[in-house]
Design a protein around this motif. Structure first.
Motif, PDB file in Angstrom:
ATOM      1  N   GLN A 198      12.981   1.596   3.749  1.00 47.51           N
ATOM      2  CA  GLN A 198      11.981   2.619   3.449  1.00 47.51           C
ATOM      3  C   GLN A 198      11.425   3.291   4.717  1.00 47.51           C
ATOM      4  OE1 GLN A 198      10.713   3.626   0.294  1.00 47.51           O
ATOM      5  NE2 GLN A 198      12.553   2.582  -0.429  1.00 47.51           N
ATOM      6  N   THR A 199      12.111   3.143   5.845  1.00 52.31           N
ATOM      7  CA  THR A 199      11.602   3.644   7.120  1.00 52.31           C
ATOM      8  C   THR A 199      11.167   5.111   7.079  1.00 52.31           C
ATOM      9  OG1 THR A 199      12.814   2.026   8.443  1.00 52.31           O
ATOM     10  CG2 THR A 199      12.180   4.057   9.542  1.00 52.31           C
ATOM     11  N   PRO A 200      11.984   6.040   6.597  1.00 45.02           N
ATOM     12  CA  PRO A 200      11.539   7.449   6.621  1.00 45.02           C
ATOM     13  C   PRO A 200      10.247   7.672   5.846  1.00 45.02           C
ATOM     14  CG  PRO A 200      13.901   7.299   6.191  1.00 45.02           C
ATOM     15  CD  PRO A 200      13.351   5.902   6.067  1.00 45.02           C
ATOM     16  N   HIS A 201      10.175   7.089   4.656  1.00 42.72           N
ATOM     17  CA  HIS A 201       8.974   7.247   3.828  1.00 42.72           C
ATOM     18  C   HIS A 201       7.769   6.589   4.485  1.00 42.72           C
ATOM     19  CE1 HIS A 201       6.092   6.880   0.586  1.00 42.72           C
ATOM     20  NE2 HIS A 201       6.178   5.554   0.659  1.00 42.72           N
ATOM     21  N   LEU A 202       7.954   5.381   5.015  1.00 45.63           N
ATOM     22  CA  LEU A 202       6.830   4.624   5.560  1.00 45.63           C
ATOM     23  C   LEU A 202       6.235   5.295   6.787  1.00 45.63           C
ATOM     24  CD1 LEU A 202       8.283   1.032   5.114  1.00 45.63           C
ATOM     25  CD2 LEU A 202       6.343   2.022   3.872  1.00 45.63           C
ATOM     26  N   ILE A 203       7.075   5.827   7.668  1.00 41.28           N
ATOM     27  CA  ILE A 203       6.549   6.510   8.849  1.00 41.28           C
ATOM     28  C   ILE A 203       5.787   7.761   8.440  1.00 41.28           C
ATOM     29  CG2 ILE A 203       7.197   7.768  10.946  1.00 41.28           C
ATOM     30  CD1 ILE A 203       9.438   5.743  11.367  1.00 41.28           C
ATOM     31  N   ALA A 204       6.314   8.482   7.447  1.00 40.14           N
ATOM     32  CA  ALA A 204       5.618   9.679   6.964  1.00 40.14           C
ATOM     33  C   ALA A 204       4.317   9.338   6.256  1.00 40.14           C
ATOM     34  CB  ALA A 204       6.535  10.469   6.029  1.00 40.14           C
ATOM     35  N   ALA A 205       4.302   8.214   5.530  1.00 35.07           N
ATOM     36  CA  ALA A 205       3.118   7.835   4.748  1.00 35.07           C
ATOM     37  C   ALA A 205       2.041   7.168   5.597  1.00 35.07           C
ATOM     38  CB  ALA A 205       3.533   6.898   3.617  1.00 35.07           C
ATOM     39  N   SER A 206       2.411   6.644   6.761  1.00 36.60           N
ATOM     40  CA  SER A 206       1.419   6.003   7.636  1.00 36.60           C
ATOM     41  C   SER A 206       1.506   6.655   9.014  1.00 36.60           C
ATOM     42  CB  SER A 206       1.654   4.491   7.698  1.00 36.60           C
ATOM     43  OG  SER A 206       2.969   4.157   8.128  1.00 36.60           O
ATOM     44  N   SER A 207       2.203   6.032   9.921  1.00 34.32           N
ATOM     45  CA  SER A 207       2.454   6.586  11.257  1.00 34.32           C
ATOM     46  C   SER A 207       3.515   5.738  11.917  1.00 34.32           C
ATOM     47  CB  SER A 207       1.179   6.574  12.109  1.00 34.32           C
ATOM     48  OG  SER A 207       0.795   5.233  12.406  1.00 34.32           O
ATOM     49  N   ARG A 208       4.111   6.273  12.966  1.00 34.24           N
ATOM     50  CA  ARG A 208       5.090   5.475  13.696  1.00 34.24           C
ATOM     51  C   ARG A 208       4.431   4.218  14.256  1.00 34.24           C
ATOM     52  NH1 ARG A 208      10.597   5.681  15.419  1.00 34.24           N
ATOM     53  NH2 ARG A 208      10.838   3.696  16.491  1.00 34.24           N
ATOM     54  N   ALA A 227       0.803  -1.220   0.000  1.00 34.68           N
ATOM     55  CA  ALA A 227       0.000   0.000   0.000  1.00 34.68           C
ATOM     56  C   ALA A 227       0.837   1.272   0.000  1.00 34.68           C
ATOM     57  CB  ALA A 227      -0.925   0.003   1.207  1.00 34.68           C
ATOM     58  N   ARG A 228       2.187   1.145   0.193  1.00 33.38           N
ATOM     59  CA  ARG A 228       2.970   2.356   0.447  1.00 33.38           C
ATOM     60  C   ARG A 228       4.275   2.477  -0.344  1.00 33.38           C
ATOM     61  NH1 ARG A 228       0.341   0.509   4.815  1.00 33.38           N
ATOM     62  NH2 ARG A 228      -0.973   2.040   5.908  1.00 33.38           N
ATOM     63  N   ASP A 269       1.869   2.487  13.012  1.00 36.62           N
ATOM     64  CA  ASP A 269       1.675   1.491  11.957  1.00 36.62           C
ATOM     65  C   ASP A 269       3.005   0.849  11.558  1.00 36.62           C
ATOM     66  OD1 ASP A 269      -1.032   1.919  11.893  1.00 36.62           O
ATOM     67  OD2 ASP A 269      -0.968   3.328  10.219  1.00 36.62           O
ATOM     68  N   TRP A 270       4.060   1.650  11.519  1.00 39.63           N
ATOM     69  CA  TRP A 270       5.376   1.119  11.173  1.00 39.63           C
ATOM     70  C   TRP A 270       5.854   0.145  12.249  1.00 39.63           C
ATOM     71  CZ3 TRP A 270      10.279   1.501  13.447  1.00 39.63           C
ATOM     72  CH2 TRP A 270      11.355   1.082  12.636  1.00 39.63           C
ATOM     73  N   ASP A 271       5.665   0.493  13.520  1.00 40.54           N
ATOM     74  CA  ASP A 271       6.035  -0.416  14.618  1.00 40.54           C
ATOM     75  C   ASP A 271       5.313  -1.754  14.479  1.00 40.54           C
ATOM     76  OD1 ASP A 271       7.809   1.279  15.873  1.00 40.54           O
ATOM     77  OD2 ASP A 271       6.343   2.050  17.316  1.00 40.54           O
ATOM     78  N   ARG A 272       4.033  -1.674  14.124  1.00 45.81           N
ATOM     79  CA  ARG A 272       3.253  -2.910  13.975  1.00 45.81           C
ATOM     80  C   ARG A 272       3.769  -3.728  12.793  1.00 45.81           C
ATOM     81  NH1 ARG A 272      -3.139  -3.348  15.229  1.00 45.81           N
ATOM     82  NH2 ARG A 272      -2.252  -2.507  17.155  1.00 45.81           N
ATOM     83  N   ALA A 273       4.148  -3.073  11.714  1.00 43.74           N
ATOM     84  CA  ALA A 273       4.721  -3.784  10.563  1.00 43.74           C
ATOM     85  C   ALA A 273       6.041  -4.454  10.966  1.00 43.74           C
ATOM     86  CB  ALA A 273       4.931  -2.825   9.401  1.00 43.74           C
TER      87      ALA A 273
END
Length: 400
Positions: free
Chosen positions: A211-221, A151-152, A223-227
């Protein structure tokens, strides 16, 4: 010995625990010598409430499936779901059936109601999706991670499609076959499909990290933690299944070590978001190696607590719990020359012992190891006392 021990005994409360430690730990681990005893779960709940109200703790982590625990966390933080369903589907090992666990979840939800996100309490399971009879399919964790990335990020960065994962995973009952625990030939963990899945899971986790910087910006910290949890779980499960198919003498020791390693990785991630109370069996939380015997084969591996302690230093503290009697399981008064017998001689029903002062009070006396008549109870190993920060002693595990 008894007089010296009495000087080390204190009430079991948050303030006393903190006075025992050099600093407020990020992870305060409270062990238990057996599972499911009401008095121990109620003691845990009381201590957690005090840690929340007096010491700023905001998370409790228990020895339960980390993925299932997300349902509980959603409920206590946001009110998503119905309590009965959360208790049935949010815990592994049957923990959802215990009244004290239900009360914990109910209290956390009530505490969070109306509070801003930064002040809300969090719940976490930190065990892998594992049972004594085997391990679950990696499907849920692997497809959730893939879906988050799909999705991201650009499609051409993904190592495979969802259809490829589904084909390689096959039927879930291939993975959950309980016969595989005792018969490696029944495991699918070293099939060509499983080998390819391990490579794909590794690539997905690498992409998540890159892709950590992009993913946190595109979702949330959040959501990224859960991923990241899905990634740890998927790779951990695939590794566990691989070694379930192993036929070497080290197979069972490696499986035990892999489980504790998965626990440790989850605990270190939990520590990143602030101080947490951790509750599990003493054997998972101790700073020493864990041991057991399977038939004539001795097994030895580093516990989750030992791994976490090596990473966090004083940021990790461990309180072991010992019991005097469990009459309903035939565990009667302990022999006086054991650690439990020494503590049982005091009059208080429950108290916290400064482990270092206890060792000093014992001097040259080496307590005997208590032998339990019930396989479900693990007495304290006298050799491990010196590596604990304290011992919580409960005289009798009465049924409520």
């Amino acid at each position: 010995m008894t007089a010296g021990t009495k000087d080390t005994a204190h009430a079991v409360d948050a303030a006393t625990v903190m006075r025992l430690l050099p600093t407020r730990p990020r992870l305060l681990a409270l062990g238990e010598p057996t599972h499911g005893e009401d008095v121990l779960l109620e003691l845990r709940n009381d201590l957690f409430r005090q840690l929340v109200e007096q010491e700023g703790y905001r998370t409790i982590a228990i020895e339960s499936d980390c993925v299932m625990g997300l349902l509980v966390d959603d409920y206590v933080t946001s009110g998503i779901g119905i309590l009965d369903e959360v208790m049935a589907r949010g815990f592994s090992h049957g923990w959802g059936a215990f009244a004290a666990n239900r009360e914990l979840v109910r209290w956390m939800r009530a505490y969070n109601d109306g509070r801003p996100g930064s002040e809300r309490l969090r719940f976490a399971g930190f065990d892998g999706p594992l049972e004594i009879t085997g391990a679950t399919s990696p499907r849920q964790a692997l497809t959730a991670l893939h879906g988050y990335l799909t999705a991201r990020v650009d499609a051409d960065l993904l190592p495979c499609t969802a259809e490829t994962l589904d084909r390689l995973l096959g039927a879930d009952d291939r993975w959950t076959n309980p016969a595989a625990m005792m018969d490696p030939s029944q495991s699918v963990g070293q099939t060509p499909e499983a080998t390819q899945l391990r490579l794909l899971a590794d690539d997905l986790v690498a992409l998540l990290d890159a892709q950590t910087p992009h993913l946190i910006a595109a979702s949330s910290r959040e959501d990224w933690d859960r991923a990241c949890l899905y990634g740890r779980t998927a790779t951990g499960l695939l590794r566990y299944h691989f070694w379930m198919a192993d036929t070497s003498p080290s197979r069972m020791a490696r499986l035990c070590a892999l489980r504790d390693s998965m626990m440790a990785a989850n605990l270190l991630a939990i520590a990143e978001r602030g101080p947490a109370l951790v509750h599990a069996h003493n054997g998972h939380l101790q700073r020493d190696k864990s041991t057991m015997r399977m038939g004539d084969l001795p097994l030895e591996w580093w516990s989750a607590g030992a791994i976490v302690s090596a990473h966090l230093g004083e940021g990790y503290a461990f309180l072991a719990t010992a019991l005097g009697t469990i009459h309903h399981h035939g565990v009667e008064a302990p022999p006086p020359d054991t650690i439990e017998g020494l503590l049982y001689a005091l009059t208080e029903e429950r108290y916290l012992v400064n482990a270092r002062r206890l060792v000093a009070a014992l001097g040259d006396v080496t307590p005997a190891a208590r032998v339990s008549p019930w396989f479900g109870y693990s007495p304290l190993d006298p050799a491990h006392v010196a590596s604990t920060d304290g011992i919580v002693f409960v005289k009798d595990a009465r049924r409520s």
